[in-house]
Write a protein that holds these residues in place. Sequence first.
Motif, short mmCIF file in Angstrom:
data_model
loop_
_atom_site.label_atom_id
_atom_site.label_comp_id
_atom_site.label_asym_id
_atom_site.label_seq_id
_atom_site.Cartn_x
_atom_site.Cartn_y
_atom_site.Cartn_z
N CYS A 72 39.00 38.48 33.97
CA CYS A 72 39.77 39.69 34.28
C CYS A 72 40.72 39.45 35.44
O CYS A 72 40.41 38.73 36.37
N GLU A 73 41.87 40.11 35.39
CA GLU A 73 42.82 40.15 36.49
C GLU A 73 43.17 41.59 36.76
O GLU A 73 43.13 42.43 35.85
N GLY A 74 43.50 41.89 38.00
CA GLY A 74 43.88 43.24 38.35
C GLY A 74 44.06 43.38 39.84
O GLY A 74 44.41 42.42 40.54
N PHE A 75 43.80 44.58 40.34
CA PHE A 75 44.00 44.87 41.76
C PHE A 75 42.92 45.83 42.24
O PHE A 75 42.25 46.49 41.45
N LEU A 76 42.75 45.90 43.55
CA LEU A 76 41.80 46.82 44.17
C LEU A 76 42.54 48.04 44.70
O LEU A 76 43.63 47.92 45.26
N ALA A 77 41.93 49.20 44.50
CA ALA A 77 42.48 50.45 45.04
C ALA A 77 41.33 51.36 45.39
O ALA A 77 40.20 51.19 44.90
N ARG A 78 41.60 52.35 46.24
CA ARG A 78 40.57 53.32 46.57
C ARG A 78 40.25 54.16 45.34
O ARG A 78 41.11 54.44 44.51
N LYS A 79 38.99 54.54 45.24
CA LYS A 79 38.54 55.33 44.10
C LYS A 79 39.26 56.67 44.04
O LYS A 79 39.67 57.11 42.99
N HIS A 80 39.41 57.30 45.19
CA HIS A 80 40.15 58.56 45.32
C HIS A 80 41.01 58.45 46.57
O HIS A 80 40.78 57.61 47.43
N ARG A 81 41.95 59.31 46.70
CA ARG A 81 42.90 59.25 47.80
C ARG A 81 42.22 59.16 49.16
O ARG A 81 42.62 58.40 50.02
N ASN A 82 41.17 59.94 49.40
CA ASN A 82 40.51 59.97 50.71
C ASN A 82 39.23 59.12 50.76
O ASN A 82 38.50 59.17 51.73
N SER A 83 38.97 58.36 49.73
CA SER A 83 37.75 57.56 49.65
C SER A 83 37.93 56.21 50.33
O SER A 83 39.03 55.67 50.40
N LYS A 84 36.83 55.67 50.83
CA LYS A 84 36.83 54.31 51.36
C LYS A 84 36.29 53.33 50.32
O LYS A 84 36.35 52.11 50.53
N THR A 85 35.76 53.84 49.22
CA THR A 85 35.21 53.02 48.15
C THR A 85 36.33 52.40 47.31
O THR A 85 37.27 53.09 46.92
#
Length: 99
Positions: A72-85
């Motif tokens: 797999c290839e992709g990117f990391l992003a926060r789960k929700h706008r205010n989340s740290k996950t």
Amino acid sequence: MNQLRLTATLAERDTLRYTPAGVPVVNCILQHAGEVTEAETPRQVEFAVVAMGIGPIGQRLERMPLGTLLDCEGFLARKHRNSKTLIFHITRCKAFEKD
């Protein structure tokens, strides 16, 4: 640059759902186990990561059997706008062929 490539097993998968705009989405958990070298020392690494596929990737993940080994290839992003996950957004995914 925010780019992640991971070889992992499809361990868990939610049911395919659709956004309000009608885009297919599937959430899943990928498990990785392997060896890496850190400071010239081999190290065993095992972890699970929360991931998601959107659009055709989500549809493809929904059809794959659990236990499938993926590249797999992709990117990391926060789960929700205010989340740290963080969540791994898969943009390319290929199943390894079985011997």
